[in-house]
Structure formats: structure tokens, C-alpha cells
Design a protein around this motif. Sequence first.
Motif, PDB file in Angstrom:
ATOM      1  N   CYS A  40      77.518   5.293  10.218  1.00  0.00           N
ATOM      2  CA  CYS A  40      76.794   6.346   9.890  1.00  0.00           C
ATOM      3  C   CYS A  40      76.216   7.286  11.160  1.00  0.00           C
ATOM      4  N   GLY A  41      76.934   6.778  12.277  1.00  0.00           N
ATOM      5  CA  GLY A  41      76.579   7.420  13.468  1.00  0.00           C
ATOM      6  C   GLY A  41      75.564   6.984  14.191  1.00  0.00           C
ATOM      7  N   LYS A  42      74.789   6.040  13.803  1.00  0.00           N
ATOM      8  CA  LYS A  42      73.729   5.468  14.726  1.00  0.00           C
ATOM      9  C   LYS A  42      73.939   5.038  16.207  1.00  0.00           C
ATOM     10  N   SER A  43      75.344   4.507  16.369  1.00  0.00           N
ATOM     11  CA  SER A  43      75.695   4.071  17.608  1.00  0.00           C
ATOM     12  C   SER A  43      75.704   5.210  18.697  1.00  0.00           C
ATOM     13  N   THR A  44      76.470   6.306  17.958  1.00  0.00           N
ATOM     14  CA  THR A  44      76.725   7.569  18.541  1.00  0.00           C
ATOM     15  C   THR A  44      75.275   8.077  18.955  1.00  0.00           C
ATOM     16  N   LEU A  45      74.559   8.049  18.303  1.00  0.00           N
ATOM     17  CA  LEU A  45      73.180   8.619  18.473  1.00  0.00           C
ATOM     18  C   LEU A  45      72.509   7.887  19.700  1.00  0.00           C
ATOM     19  N   LEU A  46      72.643   6.583  19.685  1.00  0.00           N
ATOM     20  CA  LEU A  46      72.177   5.747  20.913  1.00  0.00           C
ATOM     21  C   LEU A  46      72.895   6.320  22.056  1.00  0.00           C
ATOM     22  N   LYS A  47      74.210   6.367  22.083  1.00  0.00           N
ATOM     23  CA  LYS A  47      74.837   6.888  23.295  1.00  0.00           C
ATOM     24  C   LYS A  47      74.565   8.143  23.826  1.00  0.00           C
ATOM     25  N   ILE A  48      74.256   8.959  22.668  1.00  0.00           N
ATOM     26  CA  ILE A  48      73.666  10.448  23.183  1.00  0.00           C
ATOM     27  C   ILE A  48      72.546  10.415  23.856  1.00  0.00           C
ATOM     28  N   ILE A  49      71.516   9.552  23.263  1.00  0.00           N
ATOM     29  CA  ILE A  49      70.370   9.205  24.024  1.00  0.00           C
ATOM     30  C   ILE A  49      70.475   8.739  25.500  1.00  0.00           C
ATOM     31  N   ALA A  50      71.454   7.889  25.587  1.00  0.00           N
ATOM     32  CA  ALA A  50      71.834   6.986  26.831  1.00  0.00           C
ATOM     33  C   ALA A  50      72.279   7.995  27.936  1.00  0.00           C
ATOM     34  N   GLY A  51      73.197   9.075  27.176  1.00  0.00           N
ATOM     35  CA  GLY A  51      73.849   9.937  28.197  1.00  0.00           C
ATOM     36  C   GLY A  51      75.283   9.563  28.357  1.00  0.00           C
ATOM     37  N   LEU A  52      75.684   8.454  27.577  1.00  0.00           N
ATOM     38  CA  LEU A  52      77.264   8.241  27.649  1.00  0.00           C
ATOM     39  C   LEU A  52      77.936   9.012  26.896  1.00  0.00           C
ATOM     40  N   GLU A  53      77.468   9.829  26.022  1.00  0.00           N
ATOM     41  CA  GLU A  53      78.275  10.692  24.941  1.00  0.00           C
ATOM     42  C   GLU A  53      77.412  12.030  24.987  1.00  0.00           C
ATOM     43  N   GLN A  54      78.095  13.252  25.144  1.00  0.00           N
ATOM     44  CA  GLN A  54      77.459  14.624  25.235  1.00  0.00           C
ATOM     45  C   GLN A  54      77.405  15.192  23.704  1.00  0.00           C
ATOM     46  N   GLN A  55      76.296  15.377  23.119  1.00  0.00           N
ATOM     47  CA  GLN A  55      76.301  16.186  22.051  1.00  0.00           C
ATOM     48  C   GLN A  55      76.775  17.594  22.036  1.00  0.00           C
ATOM     49  N   ASN A  56      77.425  18.026  20.844  1.00  0.00           N
ATOM     50  CA  ASN A  56      77.735  19.209  20.961  1.00  0.00           C
ATOM     51  C   ASN A  56      76.821  20.377  20.853  1.00  0.00           C
ATOM     52  N   SER A  57      75.572  20.152  20.238  1.00  0.00           N
ATOM     53  CA  SER A  57      74.461  20.986  20.489  1.00  0.00           C
ATOM     54  C   SER A  57      73.229  20.352  20.239  1.00  0.00           C
ATOM     55  N   GLY A  58      72.121  20.870  20.651  1.00  0.00           N
ATOM     56  CA  GLY A  58      70.714  20.010  20.446  1.00  0.00           C
ATOM     57  C   GLY A  58      70.286  19.498  21.689  1.00  0.00           C
ATOM     58  N   ASP A  59      69.113  19.060  21.748  1.00  0.00           N
ATOM     59  CA  ASP A  59      68.500  18.656  23.001  1.00  0.00           C
ATOM     60  C   ASP A  59      67.942  17.412  22.759  1.00  0.00           C
ATOM     61  N   VAL A  60      68.062  16.466  24.018  1.00  0.00           N
ATOM     62  CA  VAL A  60      67.582  15.279  24.333  1.00  0.00           C
ATOM     63  C   VAL A  60      66.381  15.502  25.261  1.00  0.00           C
ATOM     64  N   ILE A  61      65.036  14.994  25.057  1.00  0.00           N
ATOM     65  CA  ILE A  61      63.949  15.039  25.533  1.00  0.00           C
ATOM     66  C   ILE A  61      63.269  13.672  26.115  1.00  0.00           C
ATOM     67  N   ILE A  62      63.481  13.385  27.478  1.00  0.00           N
ATOM     68  CA  ILE A  62      62.835  12.153  27.709  1.00  0.00           C
ATOM     69  C   ILE A  62      61.391  12.514  28.554  1.00  0.00           C
ATOM     70  N   ASP A  63      60.311  11.954  28.031  1.00  0.00           N
ATOM     71  CA  ASP A  63      59.094  12.305  28.906  1.00  0.00           C
ATOM     72  C   ASP A  63      59.049  13.753  29.138  1.00  0.00           C
ATOM     73  N   ASP A  64      58.963  14.584  28.109  1.00  0.00           N
ATOM     74  CA  ASP A  64      58.800  16.002  28.241  1.00  0.00           C
ATOM     75  C   ASP A  64      59.856  16.683  29.137  1.00  0.00           C
ATOM     76  N   LYS A  65      60.918  16.124  29.524  1.00  0.00           N
ATOM     77  CA  LYS A  65      62.179  16.548  30.417  1.00  0.00           C
ATOM     78  C   LYS A  65      63.270  16.508  29.564  1.00  0.00           C
ATOM     79  N   ASN A  66      63.893  17.879  29.684  1.00  0.00           N
ATOM     80  CA  ASN A  66      65.368  18.084  28.930  1.00  0.00           C
ATOM     81  C   ASN A  66      66.354  17.211  29.669  1.00  0.00           C
ATOM     82  N   VAL A  67      66.932  16.179  29.287  1.00  0.00           N
ATOM     83  CA  VAL A  67      67.781  15.609  29.923  1.00  0.00           C
ATOM     84  C   VAL A  67      69.324  15.735  29.584  1.00  0.00           C
ATOM     85  N   ASN A  68      69.413  17.048  28.749  1.00  0.00           N
ATOM     86  CA  ASN A  68      70.837  17.093  28.540  1.00  0.00           C
ATOM     87  C   ASN A  68      71.838  16.981  29.411  1.00  0.00           C
TER      88      ASN A  68
END
Lengths: 371, 297
Positions: A40-68
Amino acid sequence: MGTISLKNINKSFGSTEVLKQLSLDIQDGEFLTLVGPSGCGKSTLLKIIAGLEQQNSGDVIIDDKNVNSTRASKRDLAMVFQSYALYPHLTVRKNLETPLKLRDYSFVERLPLVGNFVPSRKEKKKSIDDLVFKTSETLKITELLDRKPGQLSGGQRQRAALGRAMVREPVAFLMDEPLSNLDAALRVHMRSELSELHNSLKTTFIYVTHDQAEALTMSTRMAVMIDGELLQLDTPSEVYNNPSSLRVAEFVGSPKINTFAAQISSDGSVEFMGIKLERKFNTNSQKALVAVRPEHLEITKDSNKPAFEATVSYRENLGSDIFYHVQVDQSDSKIIVRGSPARLISNGETVRISPSHAEAMLFETSGERIR
Amino acid sequence: MLARHYIGESWKHGLLIIGALIVLIPFYMMVSMSLKSQQEIQSISGGLVGAQEIQTFPVCTKHGYTEEVCTMRPYKYNFWFAFKKAPIPRYLMNGLIVTVSIFLIQVLIALPCSYALAKLRFKGREFVFSMVLFCLLIPVHAIALPLYVMLAKAGLVDTYAALIIPWTISVFGIFLMRQFFMTVPDELIDAARMDGMGEYSIVWKVMLPVAIPALLAFAIFSVVAHWNDYFWPRIVITGNRDLFTPPLGIREFRGGIDSDEFGPMMASIVTVTIPLIVAFIVAQKRFVEGITMTGMK
């Protein structure tokens, strides 16, 4: 602090879309479970949060900092993997030290031999040793520190992997099905340990699992994902008792929820299997689905109660509960009913089944909830 | 029933024993000839070690040594004279320098390559890998001449570099290590990335230690092939005896006035072969593992 928010994340591998416009806000210190069937993509989502996988579009924000564009190691997150992923050639102690050395030592200090002569290294080494010791105390793996992963049991490896994540004192822990390689008894035990650990660390946990039991028992909130979409994000009891769609209702809960075809009259009253629900619903549809969990169906002898007849085809005895798989007489559908162990019913017997009116949920035939 | 079983098994073993003998007999002859005197070798007598009578060796005196020096037991003479006649330690040293350099540089190149081919996603990865497979099909002899011309133009003929450079990129090594890295779980690499390692750190600090068994297997393939190689050193080492590798050194014993003195010649061959045999015995288990692991050769 450990707030993480995802904004309109899209990810596809080739032509397969894995995540579709997914947005999610994770609060500081919460135990959030991403749950869904495999693929269902849950592991992919986790990898995107971790930075091990790059999303095609959209933003990951950790503690108000964009970490794309921030590297995985600089995001200050720690991850625990399903296969533990401990370095097989290093002792547990070295495994725990590695992330700290890579973070704290400068390039020169990391060099073999030469590094020993840098004066600042001694102090850092001391603080690393302290952290490793403290972590191993918390996880009760102090006596395992000098063993290699190959010499540990599954549960011990699990702890060592947790330790490697903990030493860094990250802003959030990411866990990718960390318990699925353990045997059943140990898994249940580790569930409670993880919950306790979360309570004492008060750090954000993001936990991926396909096992809805883990999600229901451990999480503060659970996010149900199916086919790359976030279907519902709520507390476990809310997701279980008040699912937003039929897909969520069917995924969460074991055994699976029962569904019946229902007719809706113009005044909003609902009838299924010859039973009229007490509640009225506000909808324009004429056809709908009624869903009732196995524990909200009662096998009754009381002929005054509205009920339908069915034949028991299979009995599943779990000790505390008994689930009957029954064949509904009027249709060819099979449903599951929870019975009490006080009275055993044998296969082939005909029973009367009465639903609990308050707990019956109504869904459109397309799957949306009708309230 | 049981007897039938044994008969059924025994013919297989008989066949294998014959096969083993065919392989071992040249070895037996080599060892035996390196111990016996010339007369015993020519008359095919004396069994494995010969009579070992103290005698004076004419070829030795012809080389200008006194009769006293040239009088000893045959086994001693064969090895003593082999070392006198050719700088065998030098040849062994050259063999060591060449094989070890080749292996180390091969690893230095093959590990990052195979890591990229196995674990990194980039455009054209499959194409590059198919090129690697294609290169496995090219025999050395087909490209020997252009290689030689290139080295000659660069002025490298008669140097260690000529012996080493053509072998530093081992497509077999890249292929072998790539197949091994495919079996390493991605999670281990992800964990290293989370810990803050760069891609090169991952190759040397995570993949290399994990790949030790496969590397040992590759080491044996590589070292055996280049220690025993006669063809390439023969081409690029044209005159300088100081650069002779062991197989070239053995050739020294052919030709000349004492061309038919087999004892010292066989003694030199034994000396050259021993390092490999010792290495094989030490690493026997790994070697067999390596072959079965790749399913090749």
C-alpha cells in the motif's frame, strides 16, 4: 521536538503510482502507526520521511524545516528495520557506536591510528561510551555488547537494533515492521516493551506495520493506508468503532467485518435481511451496505428479537471466544459471528442471528460512510 | 542387497580414483624427479626417492665448481643447483609482487563497480552490466597484440606495470561480486546511510567485510591464474631477467649445454608450485565454496 508533516507527497516507480497526493501531520511525541495491506506504500512513505527515497513531488517538513534536499543522516531520524540490518561483522558495541562516531567525530578523528592522536577525540569517545552504556542498560543488553549479531537470538538482535537507533537520541524513530520477524509470543511481549519505551522516551515514533493488532494496541493514532492513499487518521478506537469508509472497516478488525445488502426507503429507514434498523439515515441512495462486526451479531433463541436464520458451517475456537462461520439461509453469503464459549454449537445447526442496532454501520455501495 | 549397494557405489569410486590418478601422476613424477639423480631418471628406476647415493655431478663441475662442492646426495644437489643456476627467490618475489598488486587493484576497482551495478539505481545500469557480461567472452589472446602495442608505445614493456596494468580491471571479479552483492539486503545499506555513511564508506566499511568469503574465492581464482600465467609475461618481458615471473624462470632450465638435466629443473618447478599448493590447502574449504557459490568453471 519531533513534529513531522508531509504535504501532497507523490511517488511513483516507473508507471506505478505508489503514493497519491498524501498529506499527514505527525505531532511531537506521538506513536503514529502507518497500517495497511502489503504493497500500500507505507514502507515507501517511511523511506521518504527518512530520506532514503526521494518523492516525485510534495514536501517533507521536520520541525518546521523543509528537508526535501537534506541527506538521510542529517535529518536526525533513526530507523529500525524489519531484518534489523545490524552490521554483521561488528560487535553490538561497535554497532551502537557507529552512528555516534559518524556524527560526532571529524574526518581526521575517524581515521584509523592517526585519529587516536587527536586530543579532542578522547572526550568524544568518553561521551560515546557513556551513551552506549546508558542505552544498553535501558534495553538490558549490557552483557551482549561484545557479541556479534550472528550470536544473538531474534529478540536480542531486535534490542540491539533498537539500541543503535536510540543512541543518537533522534527527533523521531522510524520503524519498518520491526516485530514481524519474531515469533508470536515474543512479538506480543515486545509490543508492550515498545509502548513502555515510547512512554519513557517521549519521542515521536512512526511505526509501519501490516498487522492491525499492533496498530490497535500500541499507537496513539493510526493512519490507515490502502493503495497509496491515506484513508483515515485517528485514534485506534475511533478507527475501529467509527471507520470513515468500508475499506477501512474491512481492513481493521479481525475477523473481518460482515456486510449485508440493504434497501433504504424514502423516509430514510434501512432494511436488511428482513430486519429494519431502529435508526434512520439521511441519504438519497436507495441501495446501501450494512456492516456489522462479528461481536455485534448475537446468536439468540429469543423469537421476539428481529433476527435471520443461518446454518453453522465452521467453528473457530479461540478459547476466550468462539467464532462461527455461518451460511445465511436467504442468500449465498457467508458471515462470521462471535459466540460465547458457554454454549457450543455444532456444525450444521441452524441458528437465529440478531444484530445490535446501535453498532450497525451504513455505507454507500461505493464505500463511503453514511452517518 | 547391501552387497549390491556396495558394488553399485564402488564402480563410481573406482572411476573417480582413476581420474584422480591421471591428475596426480604428473605431480608424482615432478616430485620424484626432483629427488632422483639423472641416471635414475633416465633409466626410470629408483621408485619415488631413488637410492640417494652420494655422487659427483658432472654438470656442476662444468659450471666451474670444485669436485668437493659438487659431491652430495641427489635430492640436495637438485635443489641446491636449481637455486644456484637461476635466481629463484627473485622470481618468486616477482610472482608475489605481480599477483598481489593485480589482486589488490582488481578489488579496488571491482568492489565499487559491482556495488553500483547491484545496489544503485541509475539509467543504463542493465546496459553496463550486459557489457560486463560481454567482456567475459573476450579471450585474452584476441586482444594481446593491441595491448602489447599500447604498452610498447607507452614505453612500459619490460616493467612491472606491463605485467600488472592489463589485468587490473577484472570483469569476472565485477560479475562475481555483483552476484554476491545482490544477496546483501538493501536494508543494511539503508541503515548505513541513516548512520551517516557515504556511498564509498558503505563500499569499504559495510560491503567489503560482508563480502569476505566471496573475495577469498575471487582471490584464489585471481592469484592462481596470474601466478601460473606464462603467456602474458612471455610477451611483455622481453629481456630483463630481473622481472621474470616463476613460469618464465622455469624456462631458464630449458636449452643450453645441460638442457637434459631434469633433476634441478623439476626441483625449480616444485619450488614454484609449493606456494600455490600450500595456499590451496589452507584455503581449500573456501575454494570449493567459491566455485559452488558462483556455479562457474
